[in-house]
Design a protein around this motif. Structure first.
Motif, PDB file in Angstrom:
ATOM      1  N   GLN A 221       0.834  -1.206   0.000  1.00  0.00           N
ATOM      2  CA  GLN A 221       0.000   0.000   0.000  1.00  0.00           C
ATOM      3  C   GLN A 221       0.872   1.261   0.000  1.00  0.00           C
ATOM      4  O   GLN A 221       0.891   2.024   0.972  1.00  0.00           O
ATOM      5  CB  GLN A 221      -0.917   0.011   1.235  1.00  0.00           C
ATOM      6  CG  GLN A 221      -1.945  -1.113   1.276  1.00  0.00           C
ATOM      7  CD  GLN A 221      -2.785  -1.063   2.540  1.00  0.00           C
ATOM      8  OE1 GLN A 221      -2.320  -1.427   3.633  1.00  0.00           O
ATOM      9  NE2 GLN A 221      -4.013  -0.593   2.404  1.00  0.00           N
TER      10      GLN A 221
ATOM     11  N   GLU B  62       0.466   3.954  -1.395  1.00  0.00           N
ATOM     12  CA  GLU B  62      -0.314   5.196  -1.422  1.00  0.00           C
ATOM     13  C   GLU B  62      -0.762   5.647  -0.036  1.00  0.00           C
ATOM     14  O   GLU B  62      -1.181   6.798   0.149  1.00  0.00           O
ATOM     15  CB  GLU B  62      -1.551   5.008  -2.317  1.00  0.00           C
ATOM     16  CG  GLU B  62      -2.691   4.195  -1.711  1.00  0.00           C
ATOM     17  CD  GLU B  62      -2.426   2.685  -1.638  1.00  0.00           C
ATOM     18  OE1 GLU B  62      -3.265   1.963  -1.070  1.00  0.00           O
ATOM     19  OE2 GLU B  62      -1.395   2.235  -2.170  1.00  0.00           O
ATOM     20  N   LYS B  63      -0.652   4.788   0.946  1.00  0.00           N
ATOM     21  CA  LYS B  63      -1.124   5.112   2.291  1.00  0.00           C
ATOM     22  C   LYS B  63      -0.184   6.104   2.971  1.00  0.00           C
ATOM     23  O   LYS B  63       1.024   6.081   2.759  1.00  0.00           O
ATOM     24  CB  LYS B  63      -1.238   3.834   3.129  1.00  0.00           C
ATOM     25  CG  LYS B  63      -1.965   4.013   4.436  1.00  0.00           C
ATOM     26  CD  LYS B  63      -2.270   2.678   5.105  1.00  0.00           C
ATOM     27  CE  LYS B  63      -2.977   2.880   6.441  1.00  0.00           C
ATOM     28  NZ  LYS B  63      -3.329   1.597   7.089  1.00  0.00           N
TER      29      LYS B  63
ATOM     30  N   ARG C 277       8.406   4.672  -3.452  1.00  0.00           N
ATOM     31  CA  ARG C 277       7.353   5.412  -4.162  1.00  0.00           C
ATOM     32  C   ARG C 277       7.874   5.996  -5.470  1.00  0.00           C
ATOM     33  O   ARG C 277       7.200   5.948  -6.502  1.00  0.00           O
ATOM     34  CB  ARG C 277       6.828   6.534  -3.267  1.00  0.00           C
ATOM     35  CG  ARG C 277       5.894   6.057  -2.157  1.00  0.00           C
ATOM     36  CD  ARG C 277       5.573   7.184  -1.203  1.00  0.00           C
ATOM     37  NE  ARG C 277       4.445   6.856  -0.334  1.00  0.00           N
ATOM     38  CZ  ARG C 277       4.059   7.601   0.694  1.00  0.00           C
ATOM     39  NH1 ARG C 277       4.722   8.719   0.974  1.00  0.00           N
ATOM     40  NH2 ARG C 277       3.027   7.240   1.435  1.00  0.00           N
TER      41      ARG C 277
ATOM     42  N   HIS D 198      -1.166  10.307  -6.862  1.00  0.00           N
ATOM     43  CA  HIS D 198      -2.053   9.767  -5.816  1.00  0.00           C
ATOM     44  C   HIS D 198      -1.786   8.294  -5.550  1.00  0.00           C
ATOM     45  O   HIS D 198      -1.879   7.837  -4.408  1.00  0.00           O
ATOM     46  CB  HIS D 198      -3.513  10.000  -6.208  1.00  0.00           C
ATOM     47  CG  HIS D 198      -3.938  11.441  -6.100  1.00  0.00           C
ATOM     48  ND1 HIS D 198      -3.997  12.106  -4.897  1.00  0.00           N
ATOM     49  CD2 HIS D 198      -4.313  12.344  -7.048  1.00  0.00           C
ATOM     50  CE1 HIS D 198      -4.388  13.350  -5.093  1.00  0.00           C
ATOM     51  NE2 HIS D 198      -4.587  13.523  -6.390  1.00  0.00           N
ATOM     52  N   LYS D 199      -1.412   7.551  -6.587  1.00  0.00           N
ATOM     53  CA  LYS D 199      -1.157   6.122  -6.414  1.00  0.00           C
ATOM     54  C   LYS D 199       0.107   5.851  -5.589  1.00  0.00           C
ATOM     55  O   LYS D 199       0.254   4.783  -5.012  1.00  0.00           O
ATOM     56  CB  LYS D 199      -1.042   5.422  -7.777  1.00  0.00           C
ATOM     57  CG  LYS D 199      -2.386   5.037  -8.373  1.00  0.00           C
ATOM     58  CD  LYS D 199      -2.198   4.224  -9.630  1.00  0.00           C
ATOM     59  CE  LYS D 199      -3.534   3.633 -10.086  1.00  0.00           C
ATOM     60  NZ  LYS D 199      -4.035   2.606  -9.172  1.00  0.00           N
ATOM     61  N   VAL D 200       1.014   6.826  -5.559  1.00  0.00           N
ATOM     62  CA  VAL D 200       2.235   6.629  -4.772  1.00  0.00           C
ATOM     63  C   VAL D 200       2.269   7.512  -3.522  1.00  0.00           C
ATOM     64  O   VAL D 200       3.331   7.744  -2.938  1.00  0.00           O
ATOM     65  CB  VAL D 200       3.498   6.855  -5.631  1.00  0.00           C
ATOM     66  CG1 VAL D 200       3.579   5.820  -6.745  1.00  0.00           C
ATOM     67  CG2 VAL D 200       3.561   8.267  -6.197  1.00  0.00           C
ATOM     68  N   GLY D 201       1.093   7.985  -3.125  1.00  0.00           N
ATOM     69  CA  GLY D 201       1.000   8.594  -1.800  1.00  0.00           C
ATOM     70  C   GLY D 201       1.217  10.078  -1.689  1.00  0.00           C
ATOM     71  O   GLY D 201       1.437  10.590  -0.580  1.00  0.00           O
ATOM     72  N   TYR D 202       1.143  10.820  -2.790  1.00  0.00           N
ATOM     73  CA  TYR D 202       1.309  12.269  -2.725  1.00  0.00           C
ATOM     74  C   TYR D 202      -0.052  12.941  -2.833  1.00  0.00           C
ATOM     75  O   TYR D 202      -0.874  12.572  -3.672  1.00  0.00           O
ATOM     76  CB  TYR D 202       2.244  12.766  -3.839  1.00  0.00           C
ATOM     77  CG  TYR D 202       3.695  12.426  -3.562  1.00  0.00           C
ATOM     78  CD1 TYR D 202       4.535  13.327  -2.914  1.00  0.00           C
ATOM     79  CD2 TYR D 202       4.208  11.179  -3.921  1.00  0.00           C
ATOM     80  CE1 TYR D 202       5.855  13.006  -2.639  1.00  0.00           C
ATOM     81  CE2 TYR D 202       5.522  10.845  -3.651  1.00  0.00           C
ATOM     82  CZ  TYR D 202       6.350  11.760  -3.007  1.00  0.00           C
ATOM     83  OH  TYR D 202       7.651  11.429  -2.721  1.00  0.00           O
TER      84      TYR D 202
END
Length: 310
Positions: A218, A220-221, A259, A279-283
């Motif tokens: 996860q 993106e979390k 990420r 967004h998929k890598v958490g930004y």
């Protein structure tokens, strides 16, 4: 999914190709690095392999050798005969795949060697942490003997069957077989590790493996050191110290690098917008992602995508 499985999913090991090399007399070949795993199964004879950094191995009949990073290397019948002209086999996996290549003097019945050479494509950027932790050579002796691990005997048996028969779905089966061989070799290597600071130790660590599985599963979390420590049922300070000791960097530094590697993969694939990748890598914003990405690679995400799709 456990950490090792997720890492192999991330590196996209696929499109495995092979050729047979029938070698006799005095012979030599060269393989140029192509961002792909290289492997040799010696069915007859022996081969002297040397990497460009000078490391050497003698591979004999019944042996399997993996060169995980696929770095450039040279193979020959006699390492003393350094003036032999080497045939570049790098392109033969595309031009002569699944075929037998004759090298040397086929009229001579000396230095005979018959091997299966395998190339497995990967995402070399995603695989970088794994390859940095693995040795240049992964050499398993006597794979055809009764003392060889059962998993290896079974895998090679299926590989031999599929390599000799053109049946529907063969390419996919070969991809899976090469993946299985690679994963099992990594597993065996981990069990023999004496280096407590090797990144691979974390993949099987009873506590840290949970944090790696969380990061890779996860990305993106909005992970914090505290939330990652909770995944491991550890205190924040103990987790942070142990992670840095074994991984070699802080949890958040590792998270950021993962990420960015994942983002670079998505940019090269070209299927998602930069905002979607962010967004998929958490930004939380495309701007924050772009600034961080450029700081790391010196290119904006757009420039990086254009460079790798040109």
């Amino acid at each position: 999914m456990d950490a090792l499985s997720k890492i192999f999913e991330d590196i996209h090991l696929n499109k495995s190709e092979y050729i047979y090399l029938n070698l006799s007399g005095d012979w030599a070949f060269r393989y140029q690095e192509q961002g792909a795993i290289a492997a040799y199964i010696v069915l007859q004879g022996k081969i002297h392999l040397q990497l460009d950094d000078g490391q050497k191995r003698l591979i004999e009949a019944g042996d399997l050798v993996l060169i995980p990073s696929g770095q450039s290397h040279y193979g020959c019948s006699d390492q003393e005969k350094t003036l032999l002209e080497a045939t570049d086999i790098s392109t033969l996996f595309d031009e002569k795949r699944h075929k037998t290549i004759e090298l040397g003097n086929t009229d001579l019945q000396e230095n005979n060697c018959f091997i299966i050479a395998v190339r497995g494509h990967i995402d070399s950027i995603m695989a970088r942490p794994l390859f940095n932790a693995l040795p240049a050579f992964m050499h398993i002796h006597h794979i055809t003997g009764s003392s060889a691990p059962e998993w290896l005997q079974t895998g090679l048996h299926f590989l031999a069957i599929e390599a000799h028969q053109i049946r529907p779905g063969r390419d996919k089966i070969l991809d899976h077989l090469v993946s299985i061989l690679m994963i099992q070799c990594v597993r065996d290597f981990i069990t023999q590790l004496n280096d407590a600071g090797n990144w691979l130790n974390a993949l099987t660590h009873p506590e840290l493996s949970s944090a790696l599985a969380a990061i890779h599963g996860q990305p993106e979390k909005a992970w914090t050191v505290e939330s990652l420590a909770e995944q491991c049922c550890m205190s924040r300070s103990k987790f942070a110290g142990l992670f840095s000791q074994i991984i070699g960097e802080t949890p958040l530094a590792y998270l950021q690098q993962h990420r960015l590697r994942l983002a670079s993969q998505m940019l090269r694939q070209g299927q998602l917008s930069i905002q979607q990748i962010a967004h998929k890598v958490g930004y939380s914003s495309e701007t924050a992602f772009s600034q961080t990405f450029k700081k790391q690679t010196t290119l904006t995400p757009t420039q990086y995508r254009q460079h790798h799709q040109s």
